[in-house]
Design an enzyme around this catalytic site. Structure first.
Site, PDB file in Angstrom:
ATOM      1  N   ARG A 102       0.874  -1.176   0.000  1.00 23.95           N
ATOM      2  CA  ARG A 102       0.000   0.000   0.000  1.00 23.95           C
ATOM      3  C   ARG A 102       0.902   1.215   0.000  1.00 23.95           C
ATOM      4  O   ARG A 102       1.704   1.421   0.921  1.00 23.95           O
ATOM      5  CB  ARG A 102      -0.914   0.010   1.227  1.00 23.95           C
ATOM      6  N   HIS A 129      -7.344   0.699  -6.464  1.00 26.83           N
ATOM      7  CA  HIS A 129      -7.578  -0.143  -5.287  1.00 26.83           C
ATOM      8  C   HIS A 129      -8.259  -1.428  -5.769  1.00 26.83           C
ATOM      9  O   HIS A 129      -9.437  -1.667  -5.479  1.00 26.83           O
ATOM     10  CB  HIS A 129      -8.436   0.622  -4.275  1.00 26.83           C
ATOM     11  N   GLN A 132     -10.188  -3.857  -3.338  1.00 28.69           N
ATOM     12  CA  GLN A 132     -11.484  -3.343  -2.881  1.00 28.69           C
ATOM     13  C   GLN A 132     -12.550  -3.595  -3.943  1.00 28.69           C
ATOM     14  O   GLN A 132     -13.665  -4.029  -3.631  1.00 28.69           O
ATOM     15  CB  GLN A 132     -11.364  -1.838  -2.583  1.00 28.69           C
ATOM     16  N   ASP A 220     -17.240   7.494  -1.581  1.00 34.04           N
ATOM     17  CA  ASP A 220     -15.960   7.421  -0.862  1.00 34.04           C
ATOM     18  C   ASP A 220     -15.644   8.834  -0.368  1.00 34.04           C
ATOM     19  O   ASP A 220     -16.271   9.817  -0.790  1.00 34.04           O
ATOM     20  CB  ASP A 220     -14.873   6.888  -1.826  1.00 34.04           C
ATOM     21  N   CYS A 260     -16.288   1.917   0.559  1.00 26.00           N
ATOM     22  CA  CYS A 260     -15.078   1.140   0.856  1.00 26.00           C
ATOM     23  C   CYS A 260     -14.654   1.292   2.311  1.00 26.00           C
ATOM     24  O   CYS A 260     -13.959   0.420   2.842  1.00 26.00           O
ATOM     25  CB  CYS A 260     -13.945   1.561  -0.083  1.00 26.00           C
ATOM     26  N   ARG A 288     -13.793  -8.288   1.715  1.00 21.36           N
ATOM     27  CA  ARG A 288     -12.367  -8.054   1.469  1.00 21.36           C
ATOM     28  C   ARG A 288     -11.576  -9.313   1.806  1.00 21.36           C
ATOM     29  O   ARG A 288     -10.651  -9.710   1.109  1.00 21.36           O
ATOM     30  CB  ARG A 288     -11.849  -6.884   2.332  1.00 21.36           C
TER      31      ARG A 288
END
Ligand code: CP
Ligand code: NVA
Length: 301
Positions: A102, A129, A132, A220, A260, A288
């Site tokens: 990440r 991402h 996700q 988001d 998310c 996830r």
């Protein structure tokens, strides 16, 4: 497929096969059926940004698969003191069976993968991402059974999530509408890709136009990790318009809400809409775990 660096690396069949495996692993987990597909394997997890879901789901997922995960935080690694990414890739490849990272720049993930002999998984960059989105697609299929004739709208910042959702949704055959303020549009390469899908894609500044008749509403944060210094200016661009609330939901076709997480209540989503749809949002968070286990098994077995 060696790595998972962005969702556009996968074709429709690869996405569906990961989702099918994720469903199977979820069923097995819920029914106490062990699945130690990665027995004796290790995953190095490099984190240059904060995380709750990504870290915990990768780490527990690896344990459930019979393997072991190492939490490699930037500030206690030589990479945090300037050791080149390409050297880190070559060293870690001698120790571990897979690397999750990440970080900020997508380029760093691409470099890591180029110099690594083991699979590299993008656990979020400023651009993408992919883990996700796989969990999101898995959740959409659980609630809506299929992707055909479904439309998702995304309300807010044209960020890493918007970039990945556009590609993921179009690849599996969904329509996607994006509503964002001028100047906060998704990445131009992603927009070029999306335009080639004709009217399956819509970009608008009007959230109510984007939400009309949709099956899935996604949002988001207005300021992603790394955007914090401009948070005030960004909030001004989004405030009062780019929010998931009950008025917006009344324009949809009884849509589910996905986020998310982490969520900023009364900014991109009201507390009321969040709590009404909490079941969907936390199923998504749970997924996830299952989706990433499927990714690790697909890449590392
Ligand atoms: N959604 C997500 O990636 O959460 P974390 O930042 O907590 O990992
Ligand atoms: N767009 C958000 C997603 C967090 C999971 C960020 O990058 O901070």
């Amino acid at each position: 497929m060696k790595d998972l660096l962005k969702i556009s690396d996968l074709n429709k069949e690869e996405i569906l096969s990961i989702l099918d495996l994720a469903d199977k692993l979820k069923y097995e987990k819920q029914n106490g059926i062990e699945h130690k597909h990665l027995s004796g394997k290790t995953l190095g997890m490099i984190f240059k940004k904060a995380s709750t879901r990504t870290r915990v789901s990768f780490e527990t997922g690896m344990y459930q698969l019979g393997g072991y995960a190492l939490f490699l935080q930037e500030n206690v690694m030589q990479i945090g003191r300037g050791e080149p990414t390409k050297d880190t890739a070559r060293v870690l490849s001698r120790y571990v069976d897979g690397i999750m990272i990440r970080t900020f720049e997508q380029e760093e993930v691409e470099t890591l993968a180029k110099f690594s002999d083991v699979p590299v998984i993008n656990g979020l960059t400023d651009f993408a991402h992919p883990c996700q989105v796989l969990a999101d697609l898995m959740t959409i299929r659980e609630y809506k059974n299929d992707f055909d004739n479904l439309t998702m709208c995304y309300i807010g910042d044209g960020n890493n999530m918007a970039n990945s959702l556009i590609v993921g949704a179009l690849k599996v055959g969904m329509n996607i509408h994006i509503a964002c303020p001028k100047g906060y549009e998704p990445d131009s390469e992603v927009l070029d890709f999306a335009q080639s899908f004709g009217d399956k894609f819509m970009l608008t500044e009007d959230p109510l136009v984007a939400a009309q008749g949709v099956d899935v509403v996604y949002t988001d944060v207005w300021s992603s990790m790394g955007d914090e210094e401009n948070a005030e200016e960004r909030a001004k661009a989004f405030q009062g318009i780019y929010q998931v609330n009950e008025d917006l939901m009344s324009h949809t076709d009884d849509a589910i809400i996905l986020h998310c997480l982490p969520a900023h209540r009364e900014e991109e989503i009201t507390n009321e809409s969040f709590e009404k749809h909490a079941k969907e949002i936390f199923d998504e968070a749970e997924n996830r775990l299952h989706a990433q286990k499927a990714v690790m098994v697909s890449l590392m077995k």
